[in-house]
Structure formats: C-alpha cells, structure tokens
Scaffold this motif. Structure first.
Motif, PDB file in Angstrom:
ATOM      1  N   UNK A   1     -41.393 -19.894   7.777  1.00 25.92           N
ATOM      2  CA  UNK A   1     -41.214 -18.766   6.391  1.00 25.92           C
ATOM      3  C   UNK A   1     -42.083 -18.780   6.089  1.00 25.92           C
ATOM      4  N   UNK A   2     -42.257 -16.973   5.450  1.00 29.44           N
ATOM      5  CA  UNK A   2     -43.809 -16.940   4.554  1.00 29.44           C
ATOM      6  C   UNK A   2     -44.031 -17.937   3.555  1.00 29.44           C
ATOM      7  N   UNK A   3     -42.723 -18.597   2.756  1.00 24.76           N
ATOM      8  CA  UNK A   3     -42.903 -19.465   1.667  1.00 24.76           C
ATOM      9  C   UNK A   3     -44.195 -20.768   1.787  1.00 24.76           C
ATOM     10  N   UNK A   4     -43.642 -21.560   2.968  1.00 26.77           N
ATOM     11  CA  UNK A   4     -44.049 -22.216   3.467  1.00 26.77           C
ATOM     12  C   UNK A   4     -45.389 -22.203   4.335  1.00 26.77           C
ATOM     13  N   UNK A   5     -45.973 -20.517   4.954  1.00 24.46           N
ATOM     14  CA  UNK A   5     -46.983 -20.730   4.908  1.00 24.46           C
ATOM     15  C   UNK A   5     -47.853 -20.171   3.364  1.00 24.46           C
ATOM     16  N   UNK A   6     -47.244 -19.457   2.428  1.00 25.45           N
ATOM     17  CA  UNK A   6     -47.646 -19.857   1.354  1.00 25.45           C
ATOM     18  C   UNK A   6     -48.421 -21.074   0.729  1.00 25.45           C
ATOM     19  N   UNK A   7     -47.324 -21.836   0.564  1.00 24.62           N
ATOM     20  CA  UNK A   7     -47.598 -23.385   0.055  1.00 24.62           C
ATOM     21  C   UNK A   7     -48.754 -23.814   0.846  1.00 24.62           C
ATOM     22  N   UNK A   8     -48.654 -24.095   2.506  1.00 22.91           N
ATOM     23  CA  UNK A   8     -49.666 -24.860   2.832  1.00 22.91           C
ATOM     24  C   UNK A   8     -51.302 -23.821   2.758  1.00 22.91           C
ATOM     25  N   UNK A   9     -51.385 -22.665   2.344  1.00 19.49           N
ATOM     26  CA  UNK A   9     -52.364 -21.785   2.088  1.00 19.49           C
ATOM     27  C   UNK A   9     -53.005 -22.471   0.575  1.00 19.49           C
TER      28      UNK A   9
END
Length: 224
Positions: free
Chosen positions: A2-10
């Motif tokens: 999901x987008x939240x996980x992707x942003x967290x990893x970024x």
C-alpha cells in the motif's frame, strides 16, 4: 504494497542515504587531495598509501549506494508533493534535481580519488601536481552538484508553502538552505552540512506523513 508502506520505506531510504553519503565522502576524502597547499611528499604519501586506496574503493561503493537510496527517497517525496499540490508540474523537478546532485557528486569524488586509484597500478607514478589539479577539479564538480540540491529544496519548500504544510520559520529556513546550496564552492562545507540536515528533516516529515492515517472517503446518499 500500500501507499503508506511505500512512503514509509522511502522515508527510511532518505535517512539511510544521508548516513551513506557522509560515510562515502569521508572514506574517499582520506585518499583525495582537497588541500592543494600540501607538500609534494605529503601528497605522494597520501595517494600511494594502500590503506587509503582501499578506503577510497570502498567509499565509492558506499557513495553509490547512498545516491541510489536518495533517488528512492525523492520518488516518494514527489508522490507526497503531487498529493499536496494537486499535480503541480513543479514537483516533477524533484527527481531530476536529485539525479543532478548525485551524478555530479560521485563524478567529483571520483576525480578526487583518481590519482590514488591509478596508483594501484605499477604503470602509474603519482605526480603531486596532477593530484592537486584533479583534487581541486573534483571539489568544484562535487560542490557544483549542490545546484541540484538547491532545486530539490526550493521546489519542495514552494509546494509545501502553497499547501500551508510547513510553519513559516521552516519555510524561510528551507529557502536559506537553497540559497546556501547555490553558493556551493564559496560556502565551503556549510552548504553540504545544511543540505544534509535538510534531507534528514525531509525524511522525518515523509515518515510522519506515511504513518498518518488516510481519511476515508465520505459516502454520499442520493435522495429518493
């Protein structure tokens, strides 16, 4: 994912990139010639030292990894800026700015340590004057890369300012960092330190954005 996980990893990639960039530059600096006033003997000892040569080789790999993570971070940052601005084209400058910064930085550092790397071969005899010129050329190229940092900071700040996502003091501090980055070579290491601190702040902000729960869309009912 999901987008939240992707942003967290970024965001995590952004924080890690700062650590790797600092470590890579520090390792390479041990074999570079950033002070042309060094004596000939000191320069030859520096570029012909096996330990320093090894450190420079490792440093280039670490630096490349840091730049890769920085690009990952800027992709996530652009996604957040797109959301804040509603698709402002200014956000499209974020990733190219990071590419400019990373490309010139690793080119400059490579020039600086090129004499030490060449000295690994028995076919090359270190020359102090050549090392001086390459060292200064590397410093100029690497610090010129902060132009990309200035664009990254300025574009991000402008979009955040328009969206009222930053307090006034943070906006003006960020613009000051952008101006400092534009001075590049003339500000010495101050611009590099300021940009690194700004990156850390931006990574933290991205992590906070990733953890923020997204509001569910409001259901609308049609009247009979």
């Amino acid at each position: 994912m999901d987008e939240s996980r992707a942003l967290q990893r970024a965001g995590q990639a952004g924080a890690a990139s700062v650590v790797l960039l600092v470590a890579g530059v520090a390792l390479c600096a041990s074999a570079g010639v950033d002070d042309p006033s060094l004596s000939d003997a000191a320069i030859v000892d520096r570029v012909d030292d096996g330990v320093r040569q090894t450190a420079a080789g490792i440093g280039l790999v670490v630096l490349a990894a840091g730049i890769a993570l920085l690009l990952w971070f800027t992709v996530g940052l652009r996604r957040v800026l797109d959301r804040l601005s509603g698709g402002d084209p200014l956000a499209h400058a974020i990733v190219p700015a990071a590419v400019l910064f990373g490309g010139l930085m690793i080119t400059g550092v490579s020039l600086d340590v090129s004499s030490a790397v060449a000295a690994l071969s028995d076919e090359f005899t270190p020359d102090p004057d050549t090392a001086r010129v390459l060292g200064m050329a590397g410093a100029v190229v690497a610090l010129t890369g902060l132009t990309g940092g200035a664009v990254l900071v300025a574009a991000t700040t402008r979009i955040a300012q328009q969206a009222r996502a930053l307090p006034t003091w943070a906006v003006w501090v960020s613009y000051a960092v952008a101006v400092l980055c534009l001075t590049g070579f003339w500000s010495g290491g101050m611009a590099s330190v300021a940009f690194a601190l700004w990156l850390i702040g931006a990574a933290v902000a991205l992590l906070r954005t990733a953890r923020r729960p997204t509001s569910a869309p409001t259901a609308t009912t049609s009247s009979p």
